[in-house]
Design a protein around this motif. Structure first.
Motif, PDB file in Angstrom:
ATOM      1  N   HIS A  57       0.492  10.383  -0.740  1.00 60.83           N
ATOM      2  CA  HIS A  57       0.951   8.546  -0.486  1.00 60.83           C
ATOM      3  C   HIS A  57       1.953   7.620   0.909  1.00 60.83           C
ATOM      4  N   VAL A  58       1.663   8.483   1.861  1.00 64.97           N
ATOM      5  CA  VAL A  58       1.335   7.874   3.395  1.00 64.97           C
ATOM      6  C   VAL A  58       1.366   6.862   2.847  1.00 64.97           C
ATOM      7  N   LEU A  59       0.011   6.236   3.035  1.00 56.23           N
ATOM      8  CA  LEU A  59      -0.088   4.434   3.081  1.00 56.23           C
ATOM      9  C   LEU A  59       0.575   4.272   2.663  1.00 56.23           C
ATOM     10  N   GLN A  60       1.193   4.145   1.746  1.00 55.00           N
ATOM     11  CA  GLN A  60       2.823   3.483   1.034  1.00 55.00           C
ATOM     12  C   GLN A  60       3.838   3.295   2.127  1.00 55.00           C
ATOM     13  N   VAL A  61       3.448   4.303   2.486  1.00 55.70           N
ATOM     14  CA  VAL A  61       4.960   4.275   3.588  1.00 55.70           C
ATOM     15  C   VAL A  61       4.617   3.271   4.522  1.00 55.70           C
ATOM     16  N   LEU A  62       3.281   2.791   5.386  1.00 61.32           N
ATOM     17  CA  LEU A  62       3.174   2.353   6.035  1.00 61.32           C
ATOM     18  C   LEU A  62       3.251   1.082   5.756  1.00 61.32           C
ATOM     19  N   ASP A  63       2.764   0.728   4.160  1.00 61.52           N
ATOM     20  CA  ASP A  63       3.042  -0.565   3.762  1.00 61.52           C
ATOM     21  C   ASP A  63       4.470  -1.069   3.544  1.00 61.52           C
ATOM     22  N   ASN A  64       5.262  -0.153   3.681  1.00 56.88           N
ATOM     23  CA  ASN A  64       6.250  -1.103   3.014  1.00 56.88           C
ATOM     24  C   ASN A  64       7.073  -0.876   4.823  1.00 56.88           C
ATOM     25  N   LEU A  65       6.592   0.184   5.795  1.00 56.10           N
ATOM     26  CA  LEU A  65       7.626  -0.474   7.085  1.00 56.10           C
ATOM     27  C   LEU A  65       6.500  -1.982   7.392  1.00 56.10           C
ATOM     28  N   ARG A  66       5.861  -1.731   6.776  1.00 62.51           N
ATOM     29  CA  ARG A  66       4.914  -3.437   7.648  1.00 62.51           C
ATOM     30  C   ARG A  66       5.527  -4.423   6.298  1.00 62.51           C
ATOM     31  N   CYS A  67       6.161  -4.143   5.868  1.00 67.24           N
ATOM     32  CA  CYS A  67       6.703  -4.980   4.546  1.00 67.24           C
ATOM     33  C   CYS A  67       7.901  -5.186   4.880  1.00 67.24           C
ATOM     34  N   ALA A  68       8.661  -3.923   5.553  1.00 61.47           N
ATOM     35  CA  ALA A  68      10.100  -4.384   5.911  1.00 61.47           C
ATOM     36  C   ALA A  68      10.363  -5.266   7.968  1.00 61.47           C
ATOM     37  N   ALA A  69       9.030  -5.328   8.219  1.00 68.70           N
ATOM     38  CA  ALA A  69       9.234  -5.623   9.810  1.00 68.70           C
ATOM     39  C   ALA A  69       8.787  -7.264   9.164  1.00 68.70           C
ATOM     40  N   LEU A  70       7.378  -7.607   8.200  1.00 65.42           N
ATOM     41  CA  LEU A  70       7.731  -8.798   7.828  1.00 65.42           C
ATOM     42  C   LEU A  70       8.937  -9.680   7.493  1.00 65.42           C
ATOM     43  N   GLN A  71       9.855  -8.996   7.359  1.00 57.26           N
ATOM     44  CA  GLN A  71      10.779  -9.708   6.078  1.00 57.26           C
ATOM     45  C   GLN A  71      10.563 -10.724   5.235  1.00 57.26           C
ATOM     46  N   ASP A  72      10.995 -11.817   5.512  1.00 51.51           N
ATOM     47  CA  ASP A  72      10.797 -13.020   4.150  1.00 51.51           C
ATOM     48  C   ASP A  72       9.604 -13.294   4.320  1.00 51.51           C
ATOM     49  N   LYS A  73       8.175 -12.796   5.308  1.00 54.66           N
ATOM     50  CA  LYS A  73       6.910 -13.061   5.588  1.00 54.66           C
ATOM     51  C   LYS A  73       6.174 -11.971   3.762  1.00 54.66           C
ATOM     52  N   CYS A  74       7.053 -10.851   3.598  1.00 54.33           N
ATOM     53  CA  CYS A  74       6.096  -9.890   3.461  1.00 54.33           C
ATOM     54  C   CYS A  74       5.775 -10.266   1.681  1.00 54.33           C
TER      55      CYS A  74
END
Length: 181
Positions: free
Chosen positions: A164-181
């Motif tokens: 599930h490591v790709l899901q971790v990448l997606d969640n990292l990206r989502c946290a970085a994008l903040q409201d734009k996620c």
């Protein structure tokens, strides 16, 4: 050795279970997540190659990453806590001893996840008045229980984390994008 590498994860989980978080739905000054709004294709490829090459002989029944919600459904403060816990888990699991060929495949992704973990740590500060949402609190409790498991169960946790490591990448990206996620 495993206990030492899991110590940061356990500290985070215990801290969160006691109400540690940051107070607002915006990232603090020490937070450097903007670089993760877009994950470099080379990094994503290295992570995916590692995941695809991972061979497990374990039939795992761990449902730690099978959630009815995802990071975008969480408030920003909970997203960062989720990513911090996932990154701590991922680095701990990738840091476990492995066959030389797989260890080599893990080298670059492990470096990436460790760097990301350090960046996320700057986003987590203590505010006892903040309580994680019920969804996140429940997941962190499941994670805490999984970390206490037997060595055989830890192998299953490792397999689940890598798959599930790709899901971790997606969640990292989502946290970085903040409201734009």
């Amino acid at each position: 050795m495993l206990r030492l590498s899991l110590a940061p994860l356990l500290v985070l989980v215990l801290g969160v279970s006691l109400g540690a978080a940051f107070p607002h739905d915006t990232l603090g000054k020490g937070c450097r997540l903007s670089q993760y709004q877009s994950i470099a294709p080379e990094q994503q490829l290295a992570v995916d190659r590692m995941r695809q090459e991972f061979v497990t002989t374990h039939k795992c029944n761990t449902k730690l990453f099978h959630r009815k919600w995802n990071a975008v459904n969480l408030p920003m403060s909970d997203r960062v806590l989720l990513v911090a816990a996932e990154l701590n888990l991922t680095t701990a699991m990738l840091g476990l001893p492995a066959a030389p060929s797989f260890a080599e495949l893990c080298r670059e992704p492990l470096h990436f996840f460790r760097t990301a973990r350090e960046a996320v740590q700057g986003c987590v500060s203590v505010d006892p008045s903040h309580q994680p949402s019920g969804r996140l609190r429940h997941w962190l409790h499941k994670l805490q229980n999984a970390m206490r498991a037997s060595p055989e169960s830890r192998e299953c946790l490792r397999a689940t984390t890598i798959l599930h490591v790709l899901q971790v990448l997606d969640n990292l990206r989502c946290a970085a994008l903040q409201d734009k996620c």
